[in-house]
Design an enzyme around this catalytic site. Structure first.
Site, mmCIF file in Angstrom:
data_model
loop_
_atom_site.group_PDB
_atom_site.id
_atom_site.type_symbol
_atom_site.label_atom_id
_atom_site.label_comp_id
_atom_site.label_asym_id
_atom_site.label_seq_id
_atom_site.Cartn_x
_atom_site.Cartn_y
_atom_site.Cartn_z
ATOM 1 N N CYS A 105 0.856 -1.077 0.156
ATOM 2 C CA CYS A 105 0.050 0.060 0.004
ATOM 3 C C CYS A 105 0.799 1.175 0.090
ATOM 4 O O CYS A 105 1.959 1.179 0.175
ATOM 5 C CB CYS A 105 -0.974 0.071 1.123
ATOM 6 N N ASP A 158 -6.268 -2.975 11.554
ATOM 7 C CA ASP A 158 -5.019 -2.271 11.467
ATOM 8 C C ASP A 158 -4.941 -1.400 12.744
ATOM 9 O O ASP A 158 -5.644 -1.794 13.809
ATOM 10 C CB ASP A 158 -5.360 -1.060 10.308
#
Length: 254
Positions: free
Chosen positions: A20, A138
């Site tokens: 990412c 996360d």
């Protein structure tokens, strides 16, 4: 379709890997060449935020089998869909406090949706109600490189496609996979030289560590010549009765 085989002819990819915070063509192409299954582009305010025209340029250069993911946070559903269409993303990651209703609105218009939750969030327990294809766990501050208590991921419903993120790196991704047994892993900060600029050596090390750490199933096959071989099928998923959960290998959805 994302290729089933990664590496040697007798082993199959056993964990979904997303790189990412991509901001350059070179980093995107290298990530895919090294074996990443998905690349993420941050459209929300961030040191890694990238403009639509730049994304369009990068996405046009990528192989068709790569899952391109636009990352949004607390954006109106229609705005998300509009940007997805302009950029040509195949998937969306919603990393804010999006409601079940808003997530489902996006899912109605986008082929693949990842819904992210902070580790320990009460909403994680009902993540399966959001209608997302994958659920990410996360840290409280996405993109910070902070590692959270991995045991907090255990609050996710069983049977979902769980992606681990938050401070993962080449040094700790193996331990994270061993502890949580996720469907996939996601990294940004852990493979960077600076925000938005990837380190080729660390990307390679991360992907290799993730691939080698994922528990494997094997299938014994016999060739026409009578040769016996064991083929890796990916990790057993207890919630699925031992079947591999890595169905992107067979479905060819993107």
């Amino acid at each position: 379709m994302i290729p089933i085989l990664r590496g040697s002819a007798d082993s199959l990819a056993a964990v979904f890997i997303k790189i990412c915070g991509i901001t350059t063509v070179d980093d995107a192409l290298l990530a895919t060449a090294l074996g990443a299954d998905a690349v993420g582009f941050v459209m929300a305010p961030s040191p890694r935020q990238i403009a639509v025209p730049r994304v369009q340029e990068i996405v046009r250069r990528l192989p068709s089998g790569v899952l391109t993911v636009g990352v949004f946070r607390d954006e109106a559903p229609q705005r998300v869909v509009d940007v997805v269409n302009r950029c040509g993303f195949k998937a969306v990651q919603l990393s804010g406090r999006e409601s079940i209703a808003d997530t489902r609105l996006v899912r109605d218009e986008v082929s693949v949706v990842i819904k992210a939750f902070p580790g320990g969030s009460g909403a994680l327990a009902v993540a399966d109600r959001y209608g997302a294809d994958m659920v990410m766990v996360d840290s409280d501050t996405p993109g910070s490189g902070q590692v959270f208590d991995w045991s907090l991921a255990e609050g996710a419903p069983r049977g979902i496609k769980l992606i681990m993120a938050g401070g993962l790196s080449p040094e700790n991704v193996g331990a994270a996979i061993a502890k949580v047994r996720p469907w996939g892993v996601d990294v940004a900060t852990g493979v960077e030289l600076s925000p938005g600029r990837k380190d080729p050596a660390r990307m390679r090390a991360f992907i290799n560590a993730a691939r080698s750490s994922a528990p494997m199933k094997t299938r014994t096959s016999v060739s026409a010549a009578g040769e016996v071989a064991s083929v890796g099928l990916g990790p057993a998923d207890p919630a699925a009765g031992g079947a591999t959960p890595y169905d992107w290998q067979q479905e060819g959805r993107w």
